[in-house]
Design an enzyme around this catalytic site. Structure first.
Site, PDB file in Angstrom:
ATOM      1  N   HIS A   1       0.835  -1.199   0.000  1.00  0.00           N
ATOM      2  CA  HIS A   1       0.000   0.000   0.000  1.00  0.00           C
ATOM      3  C   HIS A   1       0.877   1.260   0.000  1.00  0.00           C
ATOM      4  O   HIS A   1       0.597   2.213  -0.733  1.00  0.00           O
ATOM      5  CB  HIS A   1      -0.918   0.017   1.222  1.00  0.00           C
ATOM      6  CG  HIS A   1      -2.107  -0.873   1.104  1.00  0.00           C
ATOM      7  ND1 HIS A   1      -2.008  -2.246   1.144  1.00  0.00           N
ATOM      8  CD2 HIS A   1      -3.436  -0.591   0.946  1.00  0.00           C
ATOM      9  CE1 HIS A   1      -3.219  -2.775   1.017  1.00  0.00           C
ATOM     10  NE2 HIS A   1      -4.102  -1.799   0.896  1.00  0.00           N
TER      11      HIS A   1
ATOM     12  N   HIS B   1       1.289  -3.967   9.163  1.00  0.00           N
ATOM     13  CA  HIS B   1       2.716  -3.858   8.862  1.00  0.00           C
ATOM     14  C   HIS B   1       3.471  -3.280  10.055  1.00  0.00           C
ATOM     15  O   HIS B   1       2.899  -2.566  10.881  1.00  0.00           O
ATOM     16  CB  HIS B   1       2.958  -2.955   7.648  1.00  0.00           C
ATOM     17  CG  HIS B   1       2.609  -3.592   6.343  1.00  0.00           C
ATOM     18  ND1 HIS B   1       3.376  -4.574   5.759  1.00  0.00           N
ATOM     19  CD2 HIS B   1       1.560  -3.382   5.505  1.00  0.00           C
ATOM     20  CE1 HIS B   1       2.827  -4.938   4.614  1.00  0.00           C
ATOM     21  NE2 HIS B   1       1.721  -4.238   4.441  1.00  0.00           N
TER      22      HIS B   1
END
Length: 405
Positions: free
Chosen positions: A146, A197
Site C-alpha cells: 500500500h 505492517h
C-alpha cells in the site's frame, strides 16, 4: 526495424538467462537467508511501537485508516482505470496501468524473496475490514504494498497534473507535493495502526516506491511511445508476460502474491495489445475528454452503463473459454495438468485447500519442476484478466463509437 528486433531479443534473452542463473545458483534462497533474519528481528523489536500507536484505538481511526487502505488498494485502482480510459485520459490511464503492474511485480517479488513475517497478532491488534484485507494479511510483510503503490501512483499523478496543466507557480507545486506527502504519511501510519505492517515494512515500501517512481519518470515517455507506435509490440509483450511468470521467485511458504501478479500481468498485456491496435481510433491525444462539450456528464454516465456490464461479461466469457481451451490443448500435447480452484474435476478432492488457496505460484503453467502435474489456473487467470483489459480499450470503445457515446 533490425535494431528494434535486436533490443527486444536481447531483453527476452536476458530474462531467460536470469531465470536459468537464478535457478542454478539458488539466488532466492541465498538472498532470503541473508535478509530474512534481519527483517524478522526488526519486525519483532518494532512491536512495542505498534502497541503504543494502537493505544489510541478509536472507531473513527479504525474507519479512517480502513477506508484509506481500500481507496489505495489494487482492486480499487483496477475498478477505477476503465473509467479513466473512457473519460478521455488514455495516456494517463495506460501509464498508471503499466506502473501498477511494475509496482505489483517488483513489490511482490521482494515480499516473496525475503519472506519476512507481518507483526504477530496477538499481541498486535489486526483490523481487516474487507475480504481484500484478509487476503493481504496472508502475504509476507516487507515491503508494504500500500505504501509502495501510494508513493508511485500519487507521485506520478502529481507529475502528470503539473505537466498537463503546465503550472509554473511554485506554490501550487508545493501544495501538490505536500498533499502527496500527507497521503503517503497517512497510508503508512494507517498500515501500522491497523496491525498490517511494522515500521520496517513501511520504510521498505517508501524506499522501494521512491526508487521505482524515479525510474519510471525517466522511462515512461519511451515506454508510451513503444506501446502506441512500436514494432512487434503485442508479440514482444506476450513473450515478456510469459517469461515474467517463470522469473517470479518461490516464497518460503505459499501466499496469494503470485496470483495477484498473474492477474495484473494479464491486465497489462490486454491493455498493451488493445492500445496497439486501436490507438489512432480511440486513444490518441485529440479524443474528447470529460467535462468538455464533446464529452458531457450524461454521455459519460451512458458510457459507464454500457461499458461496465460489457467488461464483466467479457471477463466471464474469457474465463469460461480459457477453462475449456487450456485443458484441451494440454491433453493434446500430453501435458499432465491439475486445477487448484477453477476446474474441480482436475482437482483430486474437488476442494481447494487452504494451503492451495494461497498458492498460485506453486505449479506454474507448464513449468517443469518436481511436480507430476501442472496448475492450469495460472493460464486461466492470465487470459481472464487479459480479456477484461482488452475489452476496456478495444471492444467497449468500439461500442461507444457505434452508439455515438
Amino acid at each position: 526495424m533490425e535494431s528494434i528486433a535486436v533490443w527486444q531479443g536481447a531483453t527476452l534473452c536476458g530474462i531467460v538467462a536470469w531465470i536459468v542463473m537464478a535457478s542454478y545458483l539458488n539466488v532466492t534462497r541465498k538472498l532470503r537467508s541473508f535478509l530474512q533474519p534481519w527483517v524478522a528481528h526488526r519486525v519483532i523489536t518494532g512491536n512495542p511501537l505498534l502497541l503504543q500507536i494502537q493505544k489510541y484505538q478509536h472507531r473513527f481511526l479504525d474507519a479512517l485508516f480502513s477506508g484509506l487502505s481500500c481507496v489505495v488498494s489494487v482492486p480499487f485502482y483496477t475498478a477505477f482505470l476503465p473509467l479513466l480510459f473512457w473519460s478521455g485520459h488514455g495516456r494517463l490511464a495506460r501509464q498508471i496501468t503499466l506502473l501498477m503492474a511494475f509496482c505489483d511485480y517488483l513489490g511482490n517479488c521482494i515480499k516473496d524473496v525475503v519472506s519476512a513475517p507481518r507483526p504477530s497478532s496477538p499481541p498486535v491488534r489486526r483490523i481487516t475490514a474487507t475480504k481484500d484485507e484478509e487476503e493481504n494479511a496472508l502475504e509476507y510483510g516487507l515491503p508494504s504494498s500500500h505504501t509502495l503503490n501510494t508513493v508511485c501512483l500519487s507521485g506520478y499523478l502529481l507529475h502528470y497534473v503539473l505537466s498537463y496543466t503546465q503550472y509554473e507557480d511554485a506554490s501550487m507545486k508545493f501544495v501538490g507535493l505536500a498533499l502527496v506527502c500527507l497521503l503517503v504519511g497517512l497510508i503508512g501510519l494507517g498500515r501500522i495502526y491497523l496491525g498490517m505492517h511494522s515500521l520496517v515494512d513501511v520504510i521498505g515500501g517508501l524506499s522501494v516506491g521512491l526508487v521505482i517512481l524515479s525510474f519510471w519518470l525517466t522511462v515512461h515517455q519511451y515506454v508510451d511511445i513503444f506501446v502506441v507506435s512500436g514494432q512487434n509490440v503485442t508479440s514482444f509483450w506476450a513473450a515478456l508476460s510469459f517469461l515474467l511468470l517463470f522469473a517470479y521467485p518461490t516464497p518460503e511458504l505459499p501466499t496469494p502474491s503470485f496470483e495477484y501478479h498473474t492477474a495484473f500481468n494479464g491486465v497489462a498485456f490486454g491493455i498493451v495489445s488493445g492500445i496497439q491496435q486501436t490507438y489512432h481510433q480511440f486513444h490518441h491525444e485529440a479524443v474528447a475528454r470529460i467535462f468538455t462539450p464533446q464529452l458531457t456528464i450524461p454521455t459519460f454516465v451512458g458510457r459507464m452503463l454500457v461499458g461496465i456490464p460489457t467488461i464483466l461479461l467479457v471477463k466471464f466469457c474469457s474465463k469460461a473459454l480459457a477453462k475449456w481451451i487450456l485443458p484441451v490443448v494440454s491433453n493434446t500435447l500430453g501435458i499432465p495438468i491439475k486445477s487448484t480452484s477453477y476446474i474441480p474435476n482436475l482437482n483430486g478432492n474437488g476442494k481447494k485447500s487452504d494451503k492451495i488457496k494461497q498458492s498460485g505460484y506453486s505449479q506454474k503453467l507448464f513449468f517443469f519442476s518436481q511436480q507430476d502435474s501442472f496448475d492450469v489456473d495460472t493460464g486461466i487467470r492470465f487470459i481472464q484478466y487479459a480479456g477484461l483489459a482488452w475489452s476496456v480499450v478495444d471492444l467497449v470503445p468500439s461500442l461507444f463509437s457505434h452508439l455515438s457515446l
